[in-house]
Design an enzyme around this catalytic site. Structure first.
Site, PDB file in Angstrom:
ATOM      1  N   HIS A 231      39.699  55.103  39.617  1.00 41.74           N
ATOM      2  CA  HIS A 231      40.431  53.886  40.072  1.00 41.74           C
ATOM      3  C   HIS A 231      41.600  53.941  39.035  1.00 41.74           C
ATOM      4  O   HIS A 231      41.630  54.230  37.799  1.00 41.74           O
ATOM      5  CB  HIS A 231      39.582  52.486  39.802  1.00 41.74           C
TER       6      HIS A 231
ATOM      7  N   ASP B 197      40.932  52.853  35.659  1.00 38.42           N
ATOM      8  CA  ASP B 197      40.070  53.584  34.912  1.00 38.42           C
ATOM      9  C   ASP B 197      41.030  54.629  33.976  1.00 38.42           C
ATOM     10  O   ASP B 197      40.673  55.121  32.866  1.00 38.42           O
ATOM     11  CB  ASP B 197      39.371  54.504  35.779  1.00 38.42           C
TER      12      ASP B 197
HETATM   13  C1  XLS Z   1      30.801  50.709  43.916  1.00 37.67           C
HETATM   14  C2  XLS Z   1      31.392  51.713  44.452  1.00 37.67           C
HETATM   15  C3  XLS Z   1      32.477  52.296  43.732  1.00 37.67           C
HETATM   16  C4  XLS Z   1      33.396  53.146  44.662  1.00 37.67           C
HETATM   17  C5  XLS Z   1      35.002  53.327  44.152  1.00 37.67           C
HETATM   18  O1  XLS Z   1      29.492  50.386  44.184  1.00 37.67           O
HETATM   19  O2  XLS Z   1      30.346  52.877  44.615  1.00 37.67           O
HETATM   20  O3  XLS Z   1      32.435  52.891  42.645  1.00 37.67           O
HETATM   21  O4  XLS Z   1      33.026  54.264  44.587  1.00 37.67           O
HETATM   22  O5  XLS Z   1      35.563  52.075  44.250  1.00 37.67           O
END
Ligand code: XLS
Ligand code: NI
Ligand code: NI
Length: 455
Positions: free
Chosen positions: A120, A123
């Site tokens: 993200h 991140d």
């Molecule tokens: C959350 C999601 C998230 C996505 C990316 O439950 O899995 O981690 O993969 O935003």
């Protein structure tokens, strides 16, 4: 067993080129040692170059590290404080902290042989106090990421924007009833797309944790869904105008954090993609734990996506059978994953994506080495399940047995039915002519035994 040279394993840089910092210096690169190995820091089944079903295992899977869990999850939960203190978090300056975190991430991925990562926007580096400050930080950290990627050969499987953590998104991002928030989300997606494109990302993901509602009393659902579709079109048009060739994935999840999320499951997302004319650019990222949260098996969700021609990518993890939330544990169920790999193989694999370990360590797994155990276990499990599934398809009678169940559609009448040349009156006439159908066993136990015998 054929094998061929592996591009990325030639990486020979276990110390960061620019900083010489190492976080996992007590851990050597993880090697394949075979099923009899007793070394907990070795692969028993995942041999990256091993060719199965026409391609090297590493190419089938394109294993990726999820930046947010592996380098961001501190073990805090609603009942308790963090249990993991990452050494890079000691840095006070956000950009220095982001660089050290990235050093750790690249050292980790290199030692493990993970060839991809997913991120993200925030991140990579903490969100700034303003959009402009965030953008400046992203510019700096993506330069640093490029240096590390060039030195290691590690690539971006997909990027995404975090449109759920900041309080401004409490009522949604693209589906927020306030246009100003929708615009902010758009600005953030533009930046996340710019970052993904700059890093040569192969795909881009939309997971809509806050795209949904808590109560229909205050929600105009149709309008919000139309806004979401408009938003996705805008993002796609912008990325294409910047030369992005990759695929966009929508990642379904039924709930959490919203009570009801618009991308509930694969069937819902297939309908949405088709209804809003997004099918040329969008496919699905199927997450195991989201599948089970929606009341389906992972296998079911893979099949739905594959049947729609939209099986793009996988977020690998697992839930817990006893509780109903997204525990995001590392995969460890061989039987279920082998069944899933049967579908994966029948579908011809993933379209553009890979297998991203969207999985986090348990709160009481507190050592850096635990990150290795989690990923080694997951990668080994995928390899083992895949090899078993390939054997089942090639050597067992399962495919024939499945086809045999539909044998009657090879009869002239059956063929005509499938072509659309029979009417309901024809079915009535045929039944009068042929009488009662004979009973045919589905043989489920035998199918299950065949699967088990190959594990
Ligand atoms: C959350 C999601 C998230 C996505 C990316 O439950 O899995 O981690 O993969 O935003
Ligand atoms: Ni996910
Ligand atoms: Ni998830």
């Amino acid at each position: 067993m054929e094998s061929k040279p592996r591009a990325v394993l030639e990486i020979n840089r276990y110390v960061n080129v620019t900083t010489q910092i190492q976080y996992f210096n007590h851990i050597s690169p993880i090697e394949f040692e075979g099923p009899d190995s007793t070394n907990p820091l070795a692969f028993r089944y995942y041999e990256p170059d091993r060719v199965v079903a026409g391609k090297a295992l590493s190419e089938h899977f394109k294993f990726a590290c999820a930046y947010w869990h592996s380098f961001g999850n501190t073990g805090a939960d609603p009942f308790g404080a963090p249990t993991r203190r990452f050494p890079w978090d000691d840095e006070l300056d956000p950009l220095t902290r982001a660089r050290r975190k990235m050093d750790a991430a690249f050292e980790f991925m290199t030692k493990l042989g993970l060839e991809f990562f997913c991120f993200h926007d925030y991140d990579l580096v903490d969100e700034g106090a303003s959009l402009t400050e965030s953008e400046q930080r992203l510019d700096v950290i993506t330069d640093y990421a490029l240096e590390n990627m060039n030195a290691s050969g590690i690539k971006v499987l997909w990027g995404t924007a975090n449109l759920f953590s900041h309080p401004r998104y409490m009522n949604g991002a693209a589906t927020n009833p306030d246009f100003n928030v929708v615009a902010y989300a758009g600005a953030q997606v533009k930046q996340a797309l710019d970052a993904t494109i700059k890093l040569g990302g192969e795909n881009y993901v939309f997971w809509g944790g806050r795209e949904g509602y808590m109560s229909l009393l205050n929600t105009d659902m149709k309008r919000e869904q139309e806004h979401l579709a408009r938003f996705l079109h805008m993002a796609k048009d912008y990325a294409r105008s910047r030369g992005f060739k990759g695929t966009f994935f929508i990642e379904p999840k039924p709930c959490e954090p919203s009570k009801h999320q618009y991308d509930y499951d694969c069937a819902t997302v297939v309908g949405f993609i088709n209804q809003y004319d997004l099918a040329d650019d969008f496919k699905i990222n199927v997450e195991v734990n989201h599948a089970t949260l929606s009341g389906h098996t992972f296998q079911h969700e893979l099949q739905v996506a594959a049947d729609a021609g939209m099986l793009g990518s996988i977020d690998a993890n697992r839930g817990d059978y006893q509780n109903g939330w997204d525990t995001d544990q590392f995969p460890n169920n061989l039987y279920e994953l082998t069944e899933a790999m049967l579908l994966f193989l029948r579908a011809g694999g993933l379209q553009g994506g890979g297998v991203n370990f969207d999985a986090k360590l348990r709160r009481n797994s507190t050592d850096l080495v635990d990150l290795f155990y989690g990923h080694i276990g997951g990668m080994d499990l995928f390899a083992r399940a895949f090899i078993a599934a390939d054997k089942i398809l090639c050597e067992s009678p399962m495919e024939e047995m499945r086809a045999e169940r539909y044998e009657s559609f090879k009869s002239p009448d059956g063929r005509q039915f499938e072509k659309g040349d029979l009417s309901l009156q024809d079915l009535h006439r045929l039944t009068l002519e042929n009488g009662k159908p004979a009973q045919t066993s589905g043989r489920q136990e035998l199918f299950e035994n065949i699967l088990n015998q190959h594990l």
